[in-house]
Write a protein that holds these residues in place. Sequence first.
Motif, PDB file in Angstrom:
ATOM      1  N   ARG A   1       0.825  -1.213   0.000  1.00 30.48           N
ATOM      2  CA  ARG A   1       0.000   0.000   0.000  1.00 30.48           C
ATOM      3  C   ARG A   1       0.861   1.268   0.000  1.00 30.48           C
ATOM      4  NH1 ARG A   1      -2.189  -3.776   3.421  1.00 30.48           N
ATOM      5  NH2 ARG A   1      -4.214  -4.619   2.763  1.00 30.48           N
ATOM      6  N   THR A   2       1.798   1.300  -0.935  1.00 28.37           N
ATOM      7  CA  THR A   2       2.704   2.440  -0.992  1.00 28.37           C
ATOM      8  C   THR A   2       3.105   2.732  -2.431  1.00 28.37           C
ATOM      9  OG1 THR A   2       4.708   3.380  -0.009  1.00 28.37           O
ATOM     10  CG2 THR A   2       4.855   1.123  -0.789  1.00 28.37           C
ATOM     11  N   ALA A   3       3.474   3.974  -2.681  1.00 24.82           N
ATOM     12  CA  ALA A   3       4.000   4.348  -3.989  1.00 24.82           C
ATOM     13  C   ALA A   3       5.495   4.064  -4.039  1.00 24.82           C
ATOM     14  CB  ALA A   3       3.739   5.832  -4.254  1.00 24.82           C
ATOM     15  N   LEU A   4       5.953   3.480  -5.138  1.00 20.35           N
ATOM     16  CA  LEU A   4       7.387   3.293  -5.344  1.00 20.35           C
ATOM     17  C   LEU A   4       8.000   4.573  -5.895  1.00 20.35           C
ATOM     18  CD1 LEU A   4       7.636  -0.317  -6.798  1.00 20.35           C
ATOM     19  CD2 LEU A   4       7.454   0.450  -4.429  1.00 20.35           C
ATOM     20  N   THR A  49      10.776   6.003  -3.062  1.00 16.63           N
ATOM     21  CA  THR A  49      11.006   5.569  -1.681  1.00 16.63           C
ATOM     22  C   THR A  49      11.950   4.376  -1.601  1.00 16.63           C
ATOM     23  OG1 THR A  49       9.069   4.109  -1.780  1.00 16.63           O
ATOM     24  CG2 THR A  49       8.723   6.345  -0.952  1.00 16.63           C
ATOM     25  N   ILE A  50      12.606   4.261  -0.449  1.00 10.02           N
ATOM     26  CA  ILE A  50      13.406   3.088  -0.097  1.00 10.02           C
ATOM     27  C   ILE A  50      12.890   2.607   1.263  1.00 10.02           C
ATOM     28  CG2 ILE A  50      15.687   2.213   0.506  1.00 10.02           C
ATOM     29  CD1 ILE A  50      16.894   4.355  -1.289  1.00 10.02           C
ATOM     30  N   PRO A  51      12.366   1.385   1.331  1.00 14.94           N
ATOM     31  CA  PRO A  51      11.824   0.887   2.595  1.00 14.94           C
ATOM     32  C   PRO A  51      12.928   0.447   3.546  1.00 14.94           C
ATOM     33  CG  PRO A  51      11.717  -0.820   0.960  1.00 14.94           C
ATOM     34  CD  PRO A  51      12.255   0.394   0.247  1.00 14.94           C
ATOM     35  N   PRO A  57       8.807   4.359   4.492  1.00 15.51           N
ATOM     36  CA  PRO A  57      10.138   4.444   3.884  1.00 15.51           C
ATOM     37  C   PRO A  57      11.205   4.864   4.890  1.00 15.51           C
ATOM     38  CG  PRO A  57       8.841   6.369   3.297  1.00 15.51           C
ATOM     39  CD  PRO A  57       7.923   5.457   4.071  1.00 15.51           C
ATOM     40  N   GLU A  58      12.359   4.219   4.794  1.00 12.28           N
ATOM     41  CA  GLU A  58      13.497   4.661   5.591  1.00 12.28           C
ATOM     42  C   GLU A  58      14.174   5.858   4.914  1.00 12.28           C
ATOM     43  OE1 GLU A  58      17.608   2.897   7.617  1.00 12.28           O
ATOM     44  OE2 GLU A  58      16.508   1.688   6.155  1.00 12.28           O
ATOM     45  N   TYR A  59      14.128   5.850   3.579  1.00 12.21           N
ATOM     46  CA  TYR A  59      14.684   6.943   2.785  1.00 12.21           C
ATOM     47  C   TYR A  59      13.670   7.372   1.732  1.00 12.21           C
ATOM     48  CZ  TYR A  59      19.274   5.345   4.507  1.00 12.21           C
ATOM     49  OH  TYR A  59      20.337   4.963   5.290  1.00 12.21           O
ATOM     50  N   ILE A  60      13.754   8.631   1.355  1.00 17.25           N
ATOM     51  CA  ILE A  60      13.029   9.144   0.198  1.00 17.25           C
ATOM     52  C   ILE A  60      14.069   9.711  -0.761  1.00 17.25           C
ATOM     53  CG2 ILE A  60      11.281  10.792  -0.613  1.00 17.25           C
ATOM     54  CD1 ILE A  60      10.040  10.669   2.178  1.00 17.25           C
ATOM     55  N   TRP A  61      13.926   9.400  -2.042  1.00 18.18           N
ATOM     56  CA  TRP A  61      14.900   9.868  -3.020  1.00 18.18           C
ATOM     57  C   TRP A  61      14.211  10.672  -4.116  1.00 18.18           C
ATOM     58  CZ3 TRP A  61      13.707   8.196  -7.878  1.00 18.18           C
ATOM     59  CH2 TRP A  61      12.974   7.011  -7.990  1.00 18.18           C
ATOM     60  N   VAL A  94      22.791   3.388  -5.317  1.00 19.39           N
ATOM     61  CA  VAL A  94      22.072   3.177  -4.061  1.00 19.39           C
ATOM     62  C   VAL A  94      20.851   2.285  -4.297  1.00 19.39           C
ATOM     63  CG1 VAL A  94      20.705   4.313  -2.264  1.00 19.39           C
ATOM     64  CG2 VAL A  94      22.850   5.344  -3.029  1.00 19.39           C
ATOM     65  N   LEU A  95      20.103   2.568  -5.352  1.00 18.01           N
ATOM     66  CA  LEU A  95      18.914   1.780  -5.655  1.00 18.01           C
ATOM     67  C   LEU A  95      19.287   0.343  -6.017  1.00 18.01           C
ATOM     68  CD1 LEU A  95      16.853   4.395  -7.714  1.00 18.01           C
ATOM     69  CD2 LEU A  95      16.635   3.806  -5.294  1.00 18.01           C
ATOM     70  N   LEU A  96      20.400   0.162  -6.721  1.00 10.91           N
ATOM     71  CA  LEU A  96      20.867  -1.184  -7.036  1.00 10.91           C
ATOM     72  C   LEU A  96      21.169  -1.958  -5.764  1.00 10.91           C
ATOM     73  CD1 LEU A  96      21.951  -3.413  -8.937  1.00 10.91           C
ATOM     74  CD2 LEU A  96      24.131  -2.186  -8.963  1.00 10.91           C
ATOM     75  N   LYS A  97      21.840  -1.312  -4.826  1.00  8.48           N
ATOM     76  CA  LYS A  97      22.197  -1.968  -3.572  1.00  8.48           C
ATOM     77  C   LYS A  97      20.947  -2.352  -2.785  1.00  8.48           C
ATOM     78  CE  LYS A  97      25.803  -3.086  -1.006  1.00  8.48           C
ATOM     79  NZ  LYS A  97      26.963  -3.845  -1.507  1.00  8.48           N
ATOM     80  N   ARG A  98      19.952  -1.477  -2.812  1.00 15.27           N
ATOM     81  CA  ARG A  98      18.756  -1.714  -2.020  1.00 15.27           C
ATOM     82  C   ARG A  98      17.785  -2.697  -2.671  1.00 15.27           C
ATOM     83  NH1 ARG A  98      17.480  -0.347   3.249  1.00 15.27           N
ATOM     84  NH2 ARG A  98      15.317  -0.890   3.559  1.00 15.27           N
ATOM     85  N   LEU A  99      17.525  -2.491  -3.964  1.00 14.35           N
ATOM     86  CA  LEU A  99      16.496  -3.268  -4.642  1.00 14.35           C
ATOM     87  C   LEU A  99      17.037  -4.537  -5.284  1.00 14.35           C
ATOM     88  CD1 LEU A  99      14.613  -0.376  -6.486  1.00 14.35           C
ATOM     89  CD2 LEU A  99      14.396  -1.134  -4.124  1.00 14.35           C
TER      90      LEU A  99
END
Length: 289
Positions: A77-80, A202-204, A218-222, A268-273
């Motif tokens: 229930r969140t926007a990516l 977002t980054i959860p 989200p822990e981070y917003i980009w 950063v997104l590669l590391k997270r996702l």
Amino acid sequence: MMTPRKMLPFTAGALLLLLPWFGGLTSGELSPSKFTMCQKFFYNKTPPEGFGTGCQAICQRYKNKYRFATLYDPQNRTALFSAYLMSSSDEPRPEDETWMYEPQLASEKEREMKPFPDPVGQKVIDSQAVLADYTNSGYTKGHLAPSQHLNTEDDLKSSFTLTNIVPQKAESNNGPWSNLETEVLRRFKNYCNGQMYVITGTIPYKSVRLLNNRVSIPEYIWSAYCCPSFRPDPNVKGFFPTYAAVGRNDPNTDYAVERMSLERLEKVLLKRLNKKISLFYQNCQVSKS
């Protein structure tokens, strides 16, 4: 005069904390056809590459006009992310903030956002965030496509749909993140000659945290922008054609926002996702004649 801000410590050690997540996404790529009706919000009409296909591509329509685009994860229930065109309008924030929901997520035929009904139907509750999720939660409703970046009064009103909202601490929403939004708007007005394409997402947390046991926090917003045509100026060297930022949204931190290159954000997104993400077609590069 705008000068690059000092980098905050979001370096290799911090990046190691960004472990792969997003189990709610299925494998595969997001097809550009999913945003067929609103490709204009993406540079070269090309949506980001690398996000999975398990989410819903929403062309956010209000009063029979597409206002921006959102990739939404119904499971959490969140926007990516939301993608939009920056505007230099000085339209004030709407006095009447009517919060809306997305009927198509609730399997309704309507493809235009609507004000929340009273009472809210169970299909809506099951498919997306609702206002009750934020009541006494300790989190504000954080815009991904912020009203101050949009154009007409109706564009601004359209940003008040919960599919464009994520749980954001007030100290971030009203502080460093708000400062970033103002900074990017000023840069657009002063130096961007044409369109500026913005994507904010977002980054959860690596161990998912849920608001009201329903909505991913989200822990981070980009955020990143692409301005392919800009006025050359030594004062903004390094800010064009692309630039990006990542902000903390954790109550145990100082809510710092770190400015960075588009390339670094994608790492950063590669590391997270655990997925190779390309936010802008050919990195927003324009071939020189």
